[in-house]
Design an enzyme around this catalytic site. Sequence first.
Site, PDB file in Angstrom:
ATOM      1  N   GLY A 282     137.319 136.061 137.628  1.00 47.79           N
ATOM      2  CA  GLY A 282     137.782 134.883 137.560  1.00 47.79           C
ATOM      3  C   GLY A 282     138.708 134.937 136.560  1.00 47.79           C
ATOM      4  O   GLY A 282     140.027 134.855 136.565  1.00 47.79           O
TER       5      GLY A 282
ATOM      6  N   CYS B 127     135.172 108.300 124.153  1.00 50.38           N
ATOM      7  CA  CYS B 127     134.416 107.886 123.148  1.00 50.38           C
ATOM      8  C   CYS B 127     133.300 108.622 122.808  1.00 50.38           C
ATOM      9  O   CYS B 127     132.002 108.522 123.445  1.00 50.38           O
ATOM     10  CB  CYS B 127     134.060 106.295 123.647  1.00 50.38           C
ATOM     11  SG  CYS B 127     135.277 105.247 124.102  1.00 50.38           S
ATOM     12  N   GLU B 128     133.556 109.773 122.436  1.00 48.48           N
ATOM     13  CA  GLU B 128     132.420 110.931 121.988  1.00 48.48           C
ATOM     14  C   GLU B 128     133.052 111.676 120.693  1.00 48.48           C
ATOM     15  O   GLU B 128     134.149 112.100 120.864  1.00 48.48           O
ATOM     16  CB  GLU B 128     132.322 112.005 123.015  1.00 48.48           C
ATOM     17  CG  GLU B 128     131.797 111.346 124.388  1.00 48.48           C
ATOM     18  CD  GLU B 128     130.270 111.259 124.354  1.00 48.48           C
ATOM     19  OE1 GLU B 128     129.605 111.730 123.728  1.00 48.48           O
ATOM     20  OE2 GLU B 128     130.049 110.401 125.213  1.00 48.48           O
TER      21      GLU B 128
ATOM     22  N   TYR C 294     138.686 127.523 134.008  1.00 43.00           N
ATOM     23  CA  TYR C 294     137.502 126.493 133.717  1.00 43.00           C
ATOM     24  C   TYR C 294     138.233 125.499 132.929  1.00 43.00           C
ATOM     25  O   TYR C 294     137.648 124.796 131.741  1.00 43.00           O
ATOM     26  CB  TYR C 294     136.517 127.345 132.741  1.00 43.00           C
ATOM     27  CG  TYR C 294     135.900 128.707 133.486  1.00 43.00           C
ATOM     28  CD1 TYR C 294     135.095 128.491 134.705  1.00 43.00           C
ATOM     29  CD2 TYR C 294     136.293 129.800 133.064  1.00 43.00           C
ATOM     30  CE1 TYR C 294     134.797 129.456 135.317  1.00 43.00           C
ATOM     31  CE2 TYR C 294     135.749 131.066 133.811  1.00 43.00           C
ATOM     32  CZ  TYR C 294     135.000 130.819 134.823  1.00 43.00           C
ATOM     33  OH  TYR C 294     134.525 132.047 135.548  1.00 43.00           O
TER      34      TYR C 294
HETATM   35  C1  LIG Z   1     131.594 132.899 137.075  1.00 48.99           C
HETATM   36  C2  LIG Z   1     131.288 134.118 137.865  1.00 48.99           C
HETATM   37  C3  LIG Z   1     132.320 134.888 137.937  1.00 48.99           C
HETATM   38  C4  LIG Z   1     133.787 134.925 137.217  1.00 48.99           C
HETATM   39  O1  LIG Z   1     133.420 135.132 135.944  1.00 48.99           O
HETATM   40  P1  LIG Z   1     134.599 135.211 135.057  1.00 48.99           P
HETATM   41  O2  LIG Z   1     134.013 135.372 133.610  1.00 48.99           O
HETATM   42  O3  LIG Z   1     135.745 134.177 135.081  1.00 48.99           O
HETATM   43  O4  LIG Z   1     135.479 136.527 135.337  1.00 48.99           O
HETATM   44  C5  LIG Z   1     131.977 136.107 138.583  1.00 48.99           C
HETATM   45  N1  LIG Z   1     130.804 135.975 139.233  1.00 48.99           N
HETATM   46  C6  LIG Z   1     129.624 135.392 139.285  1.00 48.99           C
HETATM   47  C7  LIG Z   1     128.476 135.369 139.967  1.00 48.99           C
HETATM   48  C8  LIG Z   1     129.891 134.172 138.442  1.00 48.99           C
HETATM   49  O5  LIG Z   1     128.892 133.523 138.369  1.00 48.99           O
END
Ligand SMILES: *Cc1c(COP(=O)(O)O)cnc(C)c1O
Length: 423
Positions: free
Chosen positions: A281, A349-350, A377
């Site tokens: 990701g 406000c934190e 993210y």
């Molecule tokens: C979040 C997640 C990913 C992606 O993770 P990255 O660190 O963004 O590469 C892949 N597989 C699962 C099961 C996840 O929960």
Amino acid sequence: MTVAPHFQHKNGVLHAEDVALPLLAQKHGTPLYVYSRQALRDAWESYRSAIGDRKVLVCYGMKANSNLAVLHEFKTLGAGFDIVSGGELARVLAIGGDPSRIVFSGVGKQAWEMKAALDAGVKCFNVESEAELLQLSAVADAEGKTAPISLRVNPDVDAKTHPYISTGLKDNKFGIAIGHALTVYQRAQSLPGLRIVGVDCHIGSQITEVGPYLDALDKLIKLIKTLAEHGIRLAHLDLGGGIGIRYTDETPLSPATLLDNVFQALKDNGLEHLELVLEPGRSLVGNAGVLLTKVEYLKHGETKNFAIVDAAMNDLIRPTLYSAWHGVVPVVPRGGAEAPHYDVVGPVCESGDWLARDRQLNIQQGDLLAVMSAGAYAFTMASQYNTRPRPAEIIVDGKADHVVRPRERIQDLFATETTLPTA
Ligand SMILES: *Cc1c(COP(=O)(O)O)cnc(C)c1O
């Protein structure tokens, strides 16, 4: 130099590809998420070229950034998708993604999500508990379908990352303890509506070394051999995502290093026939985006200086949630004198509303700052806390900029709310 090749200063002005960021701020306002199309393509290419002609399916871990334009770009490049909810499944189907390239992860899949994924025809359910296995079997059987499954095993390895993004240790909520996996596979064999196709793990996120992956792989290989001795043969091995990126001075693991090591281990164990699945990701999108923000006020205190900007924790929660470090780069750097140190904070406000701490910045009110590495993210974890509309998302492609999600309008934030009847 910034950490992101497609976000560089040209003639003293930070650009996204060929577009000057002040122009985007003027046109679309701030705060603003700005992504680079070429950065997405380059990140994909780093996987594609590392794979060569080996059998690997890259399923983009789409919770990092699930904008339809980003999904469509990766689909076009050849990606499958790693989804964690029925909502994410709907996004992939909305861009015409191929369900047979979807793996469905997550510890709490609900019956309706299982049904939707069965109807779509996903490649694999990554099952995380025996209870989930029973429910999936019941749902598939009632539908007259067969659910392809992997067990997500917890290999109990230390990914050496932040505790909140470490998922492969035995006291994490994720996966099935590897010592218990054979029993659960045998259970799966005995249940209706299930077909065993693979094994899966995902040990954490922002991993910068190959060691933890190889430790996990070692344990998975032993399991695969044990399963084979019991007549359970797998078609694929899913090593999850988690490859880190450079936020500051990290030297992250490259896809090539990971793949070369993994394939060597598979070969040494006579397992080259297995298809490898990866679920990256962050490493596909993290450095493809920045969060552009404007300095509203400077506040010089007795012990600390604050740069109060128009982006906040609701737009980028990683600093306060994970103590994450994001680069903060003046869009038009001012030369000269010794600059003061600032905490870069938002209007929410934190006290936890901060984006960066103790940064030396030569800035003035009205200046633009780019919070780097905001492609992953960032938007997907954004909220409307303090009734703040979520910013627009822009993708720059060469000289062009495309609004791929407009800024939310305040009236829309509460348009569906109602008041109680009066007594
Ligand atoms: C979040 C997640 C990913 C992606 O993770 P990255 O660190 O963004 O590469 C892949 N597989 C699962 C099961 C996840 O929960």
